[in-house]
Design a protein around this motif. Structure first.
Motif, mmCIF file in Angstrom:
data_model
loop_
_atom_site.group_PDB
_atom_site.id
_atom_site.type_symbol
_atom_site.label_atom_id
_atom_site.label_comp_id
_atom_site.label_asym_id
_atom_site.label_seq_id
_atom_site.Cartn_x
_atom_site.Cartn_y
_atom_site.Cartn_z
ATOM 1 N N LEU A 1 3.117 2.388 20.556
ATOM 2 C CA LEU A 1 3.905 2.443 19.336
ATOM 3 C C LEU A 1 2.977 2.438 18.125
ATOM 4 N N MET A 2 3.495 2.940 17.006
ATOM 5 C CA MET A 2 2.799 2.813 15.733
ATOM 6 C C MET A 2 3.837 2.666 14.632
ATOM 7 N N THR A 3 3.414 2.093 13.518
ATOM 8 C CA THR A 3 4.241 2.027 12.326
ATOM 9 C C THR A 3 3.453 2.631 11.176
ATOM 10 N N VAL A 4 4.104 3.497 10.400
ATOM 11 C CA VAL A 4 3.439 4.188 9.296
ATOM 12 C C VAL A 4 4.237 3.979 8.012
ATOM 13 N N ASN A 5 3.592 4.242 6.879
ATOM 14 C CA ASN A 5 4.287 4.083 5.603
ATOM 15 C C ASN A 5 4.867 5.418 5.139
ATOM 16 N N SER A 6 5.507 5.416 3.979
ATOM 17 C CA SER A 6 6.173 6.623 3.470
ATOM 18 C C SER A 6 5.176 7.734 3.185
ATOM 19 N N ALA A 7 3.997 7.366 2.668
ATOM 20 C CA ALA A 7 2.990 8.382 2.367
ATOM 21 C C ALA A 7 2.550 9.116 3.630
ATOM 22 N N MET A 8 2.437 8.393 4.743
ATOM 23 C CA MET A 8 2.067 9.039 6.002
ATOM 24 C C MET A 8 3.208 9.912 6.510
ATOM 25 N N LEU A 9 4.435 9.397 6.454
ATOM 26 C CA LEU A 9 5.589 10.186 6.901
ATOM 27 C C LEU A 9 5.699 11.489 6.118
ATOM 28 N N ALA A 10 5.375 11.420 4.826
ATOM 29 C CA ALA A 10 5.498 12.605 3.979
ATOM 30 C C ALA A 10 4.539 13.716 4.388
ATOM 31 N N GLN A 11 3.462 13.366 5.082
ATOM 32 C CA GLN A 11 2.493 14.366 5.521
ATOM 33 C C GLN A 11 2.826 14.944 6.889
ATOM 34 N N THR A 12 3.918 14.479 7.488
ATOM 35 C CA THR A 12 4.343 14.965 8.802
ATOM 36 C C THR A 12 5.630 15.769 8.689
ATOM 37 N N THR A 13 6.058 16.295 9.823
ATOM 38 C CA THR A 13 7.326 17.027 9.880
ATOM 39 C C THR A 13 8.454 16.160 10.436
ATOM 40 N N LEU A 14 8.223 14.847 10.503
ATOM 41 C CA LEU A 14 9.194 13.978 11.161
ATOM 42 C C LEU A 14 10.520 13.891 10.419
ATOM 43 N N ALA A 15 10.494 14.027 9.085
ATOM 44 C CA ALA A 15 11.751 13.982 8.336
ATOM 45 C C ALA A 15 12.669 15.132 8.736
ATOM 46 N N GLN A 16 12.052 16.272 9.097
ATOM 47 C CA GLN A 16 12.835 17.431 9.527
ATOM 48 C C GLN A 16 13.107 17.421 11.029
ATOM 49 N N ASN A 17 12.411 16.545 11.751
ATOM 50 C CA ASN A 17 12.562 16.484 13.207
ATOM 51 C C ASN A 17 12.833 15.051 13.655
ATOM 52 N N VAL B 1 0.865 -1.188 0.000
ATOM 53 C CA VAL B 1 0.000 0.000 0.000
ATOM 54 C C VAL B 1 0.898 1.233 0.000
ATOM 55 N N GLY B 2 1.062 1.829 -1.146
ATOM 56 C CA GLY B 2 1.913 3.008 -1.246
ATOM 57 C C GLY B 2 1.193 4.238 -1.733
ATOM 58 N N ASP B 3 -0.085 4.089 -2.081
ATOM 59 C CA ASP B 3 -0.827 5.198 -2.691
ATOM 60 C C ASP B 3 -1.675 5.981 -1.701
ATOM 61 N N ARG B 4 -1.560 5.669 -0.417
ATOM 62 C CA ARG B 4 -2.345 6.365 0.597
ATOM 63 C C ARG B 4 -1.598 6.275 1.927
ATOM 64 N N PRO B 5 -1.850 7.188 2.866
ATOM 65 C CA PRO B 5 -1.241 7.071 4.195
ATOM 66 C C PRO B 5 -1.736 5.816 4.908
ATOM 67 N N VAL B 6 -0.818 5.133 5.591
ATOM 68 C CA VAL B 6 -1.162 3.959 6.392
ATOM 69 C C VAL B 6 -0.618 4.158 7.798
ATOM 70 N N VAL B 7 -1.477 3.942 8.788
ATOM 71 C CA VAL B 7 -1.097 4.034 10.194
ATOM 72 C C VAL B 7 -1.492 2.725 10.862
ATOM 73 N N ILE B 8 -0.518 2.035 11.466
ATOM 74 C CA ILE B 8 -0.793 0.787 12.166
ATOM 75 C C ILE B 8 -0.435 0.981 13.637
ATOM 76 N N MET B 9 -1.462 1.056 14.476
ATOM 77 C CA MET B 9 -1.246 1.164 15.916
ATOM 78 C C MET B 9 -0.856 -0.211 16.467
ATOM 79 N N HIS B 10 0.170 -0.231 17.292
ATOM 80 C CA HIS B 10 0.556 -1.489 17.919
ATOM 81 C C HIS B 10 -0.429 -1.829 19.038
ATOM 82 N N ALA B 11 -0.433 -3.081 19.435
ATOM 83 C CA ALA B 11 -1.400 -3.559 20.427
ATOM 84 C C ALA B 11 -1.312 -2.806 21.734
ATOM 85 N N ASN B 12 -0.107 -2.388 22.118
ATOM 86 C CA ASN B 12 0.068 -1.732 23.410
ATOM 87 C C ASN B 12 -0.317 -0.254 23.391
ATOM 88 N N LEU B 13 -0.651 0.296 22.214
ATOM 89 C CA LEU B 13 -1.033 1.704 22.042
ATOM 90 C C LEU B 13 0.107 2.674 22.357
#
Length: 543
Positions: A155-171, A141-153
């Motif tokens: 942690l999360m894992t996101v894809n490149s499309a989601m990262l691109a919508q955040t400021t995390l690359a700069q921070n 899945v690369g054509d839309r943001p993906v957010v996967i919350m871990h069971a413990n709430l």
């Protein structure tokens, strides 16, 4: 109107009158308990015999769960274990990364173009080899943001499309932003500071889902199915919209549970948070009880984000993450303690336990309160010495006992090792020290189910069938106490719920079985026939 309910046996949790065959209810409260002949002098009554061949117990009290249990099912479930939703539908688990990829790809086809895909329940500790990261998700899945919350709430894992919508690359230096070999975020985010950027980009936090009437309705349904009559929402932002939804739900005569929300302290400045809870307390009613404050210290042990004292993690993993600087956490404890509010404090690792015991001791020294009932939540890993301190300080412990089943094998092999894994969730030791104890599910982290939690507390068995710390196992009576009156005490509601005594709410759970004549291994498969909240019957749909 006076109604007398008959049962084969009623277990009251009242040491002065532990069993009976009839219970009289008037105006939503218990008016009398005993043999029918002894209740005739209470006045003209209707005798309800629908439960005459069944067993009545005090309604279960869930002292640590989240209304997110009623919201998460609108998203994709990616947990390892099969699970039932609030309507009783069974969802299969995903046992490999390949299966997770296939499930993500199939689900994405059902969504409108560009709509974010949100999933939950994933836990990397069950998967050997490659870890889930942005590349694994991008591959399907690369054509839309993906957010996967871990069971413990935590942690999360996101894809490149989601990262691109955040400021995390700069921070990328924010604590909890995991980096790949290229020095860039790899998609895994640990704890609140790192995850906040994703919530900000999405326009809302998953935790704000509790503001929905549908969420609270499904939450009540899930609780009722498992025999719970009083339930917490132990991390509520207490937004204006959220508070109004809580008021509206609790005002419904047929709402099937009593709600006890705890304000998320990290979302408020201390003095503003104090004022907020105190203002909300003016709206307390029979089914809504404000007054709790939740503080988050560390993360989760199985997520390697809990704070651990020496020797740290068994496999050598670096120490975990504080959700706020330790000095800030200590100041929160002091401020809320002085305000007279009750604290429920997330402490998973023993370093977090130590910090909070220090903070409570300092607060008690500066501003003594005889009956504060501050409660350490989860306390998955707490030493005997720390429990002796807790007893001396008047601290309650609410233990995440389901953890033994779901993650016990992981703790034995990866996080704690043989010796330390035996003293996870040391309920028996805590009771022996006179510490008020409860146990919980932390739903949606693990499913709601007090009977299952009781089994975990008694058998201490992992998913692979190993027993961890048999000397910490409880008796049936002790386990039932922790799921009823013990939990009520930690919520400062033991004068209202948790036992069937005159003057308390007529909250009950109806089972087909006498728990004291059953083997503990029968508990996980038992089904609830009905609950009563204030004497109003809520029938369960039994498969």
């Amino acid at each position: 109107m006076l109604t007398i309910f008959a049962a084969k046996r009623i277990i009251t949790m009242d040491p002065s009158l532990p069993t009976a065959t009839h219970i009289a209810v008037k105006d939503g409260k218990v008016l009398g308990v005993g043999p029918l002949d002894e209740l005739k002098d209470l006045g003209e009554a209707t005798v309800d015999t629908r439960f005459a061949n069944q067993y009545i117990y005090p309604g279960f009290v869930e002292g640590h769960s989240h209304a997110l249990e009623g919201a998460m099912w609108k998203y994709l479930y990616l947990g390892y274990f099969p699970r039932h939703d609030p309507e009783g539908k069974r969802w299969p688990g995903c046992q490999s990364l390949t299966q997770i990829q296939q499930t993500l790809a199939e689900y994405a086809k059902q969504l409108p173009a560009g709509e974010p895909l949100v999933a939950w329940g994933f836990d990397p500790v069950y998967f050997d080899g490659d870890r889930l990261d942005k590349q694994v998700i991008d591959a399907v899945v690369g054509d839309r943001p993906v957010v996967i919350m871990h069971a413990n709430l935590h942690l999360m894992t996101v894809n490149s499309a989601m990262l691109a919508q955040t400021t995390l690359a700069q921070n990328a230096t924010i604590e909890g932003v995991m980096l790949g070999k290229d020095g860039k975020p790899n998609g895994e985010l640990r704890e609140m500071a790192a995850m906040f950027a994703v919530f900000e980009a999405l326009g809302s936090s998953l935790f704000s889902e509790v503001d929905s009437p549908q969420t609270l309705e499904r939450y009540a349904r899930a609780a009722q199915r498992t025999g719970i009559t009083t339930i917490t929402d132990l991390y509520n932002p207490l937004s204006d919209a959220g508070v109004q939804v809580l008021r509206d739900a609790s005002a419904q005569a047929d709402y099937a549970v009593r709600l006890v929300p705890a304000m998320a302290a990290l979302e408020w400045e201390n003095q503003d948070g104090i004022a907020r809870v105190q203002a909300c307390q003016r709206d307390n009613n029979d089914k809504l009880h404000f007054g709790l404050v939740k503080i988050m210290t560390d993360g989760s042990i199985q997520g390697f984000s809990a704070r651990m004292l020496w020797p740290g993690y068994h496999n050598g993993h670096e120490n975990g993450i504080w959700n706020a600087p330790p000095e800030s956490l200590k100041q929160m404890v002091l401020d809320y303690h002085q305000s007279g509010l009750q604290l429920h404090i997330h402490t998973n690792g023993d370093e977090a336990v130590e910090l909070i015991l220090d903070a409570i001791e300092e607060a008690q020294t500066l501003w003594y309160r005889a009956d504060h009932r501050h409660t350490l939540q989860h306390c998955q890993f707490i030493s005997q010495a720390q429990m002796r301190r807790a007893a001396k300080l008047g601290v309650c412990l609410n233990m995440f006992v389901n953890h033994i089943y779901y993650w016990g094998d992981v703790h034995r092999n990866k996080t704690l090792g043989y010796s330390r894994s035996r003293r996870m969730q040391p309920l028996r030791s805590a009771l022996d020290m006179g510490i008020p104890v409860a146990m919980h599910s932390d739903a949606p982290v693990t499913p709601l189910g007090p009977l299952f939690s009781m089994w975990c507390a008694m058998r201490r068995q992992t998913a692979c069938g190993h027993q961890l710390g048999e000397h910490e196992g409880l008796t049936m009576e002790q386990a039932l106490y922790a799921a009823t009156l013990g939990a009520a005490y930690t919520l400062r509601m033991d004068d209202k719920v948790g036992s069937l005594e005159v003057g308390k709410y007529a909250d009950m759970v109806v089972l087909d079985h006498d728990l004291f004549a059953c083997d503990a291994d029968a508990l996980p498969d038992m089904q609830v026939r009905a609950t009563l909240v204030g004497g109003r019957v809520h029938e369960s749909t039994v498969a």
